[in-house]
Write a protein that holds these residues in place. Sequence first.
Motif, PDB file in Angstrom:
ATOM      1  N   UNK A 171       0.774  -1.044   0.115  1.00 29.58           N
ATOM      2  CA  UNK A 171      -0.092  -0.120  -0.021  1.00 29.58           C
ATOM      3  C   UNK A 171       0.924   1.157   0.114  1.00 29.58           C
ATOM      4  N   UNK A 172       1.757   1.670  -1.220  1.00 28.89           N
ATOM      5  CA  UNK A 172       2.557   2.802  -1.109  1.00 28.89           C
ATOM      6  C   UNK A 172       1.827   4.064  -1.629  1.00 28.89           C
ATOM      7  N   UNK A 173       0.688   3.931  -2.020  1.00 33.42           N
ATOM      8  CA  UNK A 173       0.130   5.233  -2.676  1.00 33.42           C
ATOM      9  C   UNK A 173      -1.040   5.744  -2.359  1.00 33.42           C
ATOM     10  N   UNK A 174      -1.544   5.245  -0.879  1.00 34.98           N
ATOM     11  CA  UNK A 174      -2.900   5.843  -0.433  1.00 34.98           C
ATOM     12  C   UNK A 174      -4.012   5.575  -1.071  1.00 34.98           C
ATOM     13  N   UNK A 185      -5.300  -4.767   1.374  1.00 39.30           N
ATOM     14  CA  UNK A 185      -4.078  -4.300   1.694  1.00 39.30           C
ATOM     15  C   UNK A 185      -3.527  -5.066   2.929  1.00 39.30           C
ATOM     16  N   UNK A 186      -2.682  -6.047   3.024  1.00 36.79           N
ATOM     17  CA  UNK A 186      -2.364  -6.947   4.260  1.00 36.79           C
ATOM     18  C   UNK A 186      -1.872  -5.901   5.241  1.00 36.79           C
ATOM     19  N   UNK A 187      -0.995  -4.912   4.981  1.00 40.38           N
ATOM     20  CA  UNK A 187      -0.078  -4.213   5.957  1.00 40.38           C
ATOM     21  C   UNK A 187      -1.152  -3.530   6.731  1.00 40.38           C
ATOM     22  N   UNK A 188      -2.235  -3.168   6.180  1.00 37.24           N
ATOM     23  CA  UNK A 188      -3.223  -2.202   7.211  1.00 37.24           C
ATOM     24  C   UNK A 188      -2.925  -0.971   7.145  1.00 37.24           C
ATOM     25  N   UNK A 189      -1.922  -0.347   6.766  1.00 35.08           N
ATOM     26  CA  UNK A 189      -1.572   1.032   6.579  1.00 35.08           C
ATOM     27  C   UNK A 189      -1.036   1.264   5.309  1.00 35.08           C
ATOM     28  N   UNK A 190      -1.128   2.711   4.997  1.00 34.57           N
ATOM     29  CA  UNK A 190      -0.362   3.192   3.635  1.00 34.57           C
ATOM     30  C   UNK A 190       0.779   3.667   4.376  1.00 34.57           C
ATOM     31  N   UNK A 191       1.681   3.778   3.557  1.00 33.74           N
ATOM     32  CA  UNK A 191       3.094   4.333   3.797  1.00 33.74           C
ATOM     33  C   UNK A 191       3.872   4.701   2.663  1.00 33.74           C
ATOM     34  N   UNK A 192       4.908   5.394   2.899  1.00 34.49           N
ATOM     35  CA  UNK A 192       5.867   5.856   1.866  1.00 34.49           C
ATOM     36  C   UNK A 192       7.201   5.008   1.759  1.00 34.49           C
ATOM     37  N   UNK A 245       5.602  -3.351   4.562  1.00 33.32           N
ATOM     38  CA  UNK A 245       5.521  -3.354   6.157  1.00 33.32           C
ATOM     39  C   UNK A 245       5.140  -4.848   6.617  1.00 33.32           C
ATOM     40  N   UNK A 246       4.915  -4.979   7.862  1.00 37.48           N
ATOM     41  CA  UNK A 246       4.548  -6.250   8.487  1.00 37.48           C
ATOM     42  C   UNK A 246       3.051  -6.587   8.086  1.00 37.48           C
ATOM     43  N   UNK A 247       2.888  -7.911   7.684  1.00 35.28           N
ATOM     44  CA  UNK A 247       1.705  -8.276   7.168  1.00 35.28           C
ATOM     45  C   UNK A 247       0.822  -8.791   8.211  1.00 35.28           C
ATOM     46  N   UNK A 248      -0.508  -8.203   8.183  1.00 39.95           N
ATOM     47  CA  UNK A 248      -1.452  -8.685   9.129  1.00 39.95           C
ATOM     48  C   UNK A 248      -2.079 -10.071   8.660  1.00 39.95           C
ATOM     49  N   UNK A 249      -2.821 -10.681   9.841  1.00 37.33           N
ATOM     50  CA  UNK A 249      -3.314 -11.910   9.597  1.00 37.33           C
ATOM     51  C   UNK A 249      -4.599 -11.962   8.790  1.00 37.33           C
ATOM     52  N   UNK A 250      -5.325 -10.941   8.327  1.00 38.79           N
ATOM     53  CA  UNK A 250      -6.606 -10.924   7.938  1.00 38.79           C
ATOM     54  C   UNK A 250      -6.967 -11.752   6.654  1.00 38.79           C
ATOM     55  N   UNK A 290      -0.174  -8.764  -5.812  1.00 39.02           N
ATOM     56  CA  UNK A 290      -0.049  -7.747  -6.726  1.00 39.02           C
ATOM     57  C   UNK A 290       0.887  -6.590  -6.460  1.00 39.02           C
ATOM     58  N   UNK A 291       1.806  -6.276  -7.265  1.00 45.64           N
ATOM     59  CA  UNK A 291       2.781  -4.996  -7.142  1.00 45.64           C
ATOM     60  C   UNK A 291       2.020  -3.814  -7.607  1.00 45.64           C
ATOM     61  N   UNK A 292       2.133  -2.927  -6.805  1.00 50.39           N
ATOM     62  CA  UNK A 292       1.717  -1.406  -7.226  1.00 50.39           C
ATOM     63  C   UNK A 292       3.129  -0.672  -7.450  1.00 50.39           C
ATOM     64  N   UNK A 293       3.326  -0.112  -8.404  1.00 46.95           N
ATOM     65  CA  UNK A 293       4.507   0.721  -8.686  1.00 46.95           C
ATOM     66  C   UNK A 293       4.389   1.986  -9.182  1.00 46.95           C
ATOM     67  N   UNK A 294       5.100   2.915  -8.672  1.00 43.92           N
ATOM     68  CA  UNK A 294       4.907   4.421  -9.122  1.00 43.92           C
ATOM     69  C   UNK A 294       6.265   5.168  -9.255  1.00 43.92           C
TER      70      UNK A 294
END
Length: 265
Positions: A47-50, A131-138, A143-148, A173-177
């Motif tokens: 989740x790199x792009x909000x 988005x398994x990380x549960x957060x968007x980040x730069x 980051x750490x993967x959640x169990x969902x 899936x990879x998201x690249x910018x």
Amino acid sequence: MGTKPSFAYRVIRWLCRQISATWFREHGIVDEEWIPEEGGVLYAAWHPGSLIDPLLMLSLLPGQLTFVAKHTLFKTPLLGRFMRAAGAKPVYRRQDSASLDGSGKNAKAGNSALIDTLAEVLSEGGRCAIYPEGISHLMSKPQKTKTGPARIMLQAIRDADNTGIQRPALVPVGLHYSDANRFRERALVTVHPPMNLPPLPGEEGAPVPSKELLAEFSSEVAADRAWVQAVTNALGTELQRTSQGLDSWEDKKLLWRARGILSVH
């Protein structure tokens, strides 16, 4: 491929495509042949792009997607209506649960209902995105993967088995910018092969629960938790692979070209 998108979803997707075509000077999808033609699919992406991430996935991934988004976004008037029209479902994060009640019970109940809902969509051949990380980040890496996602897959596979439907697939899936926060930059969605999931709890070769799990839970619950943790760890590795750990857009393009040449030969 999957259920036919509803009229409202097609309108939302058309709008997302117009926005994507305006925001990005170049965007596309590669290796979409990895997407299974039959059965449900759970797309798992870092989740790199909000808010740009679901916009890009809605624009490029085929079929109708059910998205997961933090519940606070649904309270934003226009954004909330847009997300509901697109079929998004709310997830209640631990850090947001204070706004619900002090115990977090409402958050747990909401997330249990979400798992039930997504598992049902997948077991009926639908497509979901999470988005398994549960957060968007730069950060340059996931980051750490959640169990969902693993919990959703475990229930969806069992539901599919009970009804005799093909088991759903977990597709990284990879998201690249080149730069997700700047106008007229580049973006690419890369689809990776469906993950090979371990046998279900109770089946031969299933992940074995640890002594700690067996001491804390019943044997059935411990077996389920061992399976979920094994799949979560494997998904974390796959997400690291999808990100490729490259900061430079030119380095990413070079890697994709090399991978394309190798696949041809």
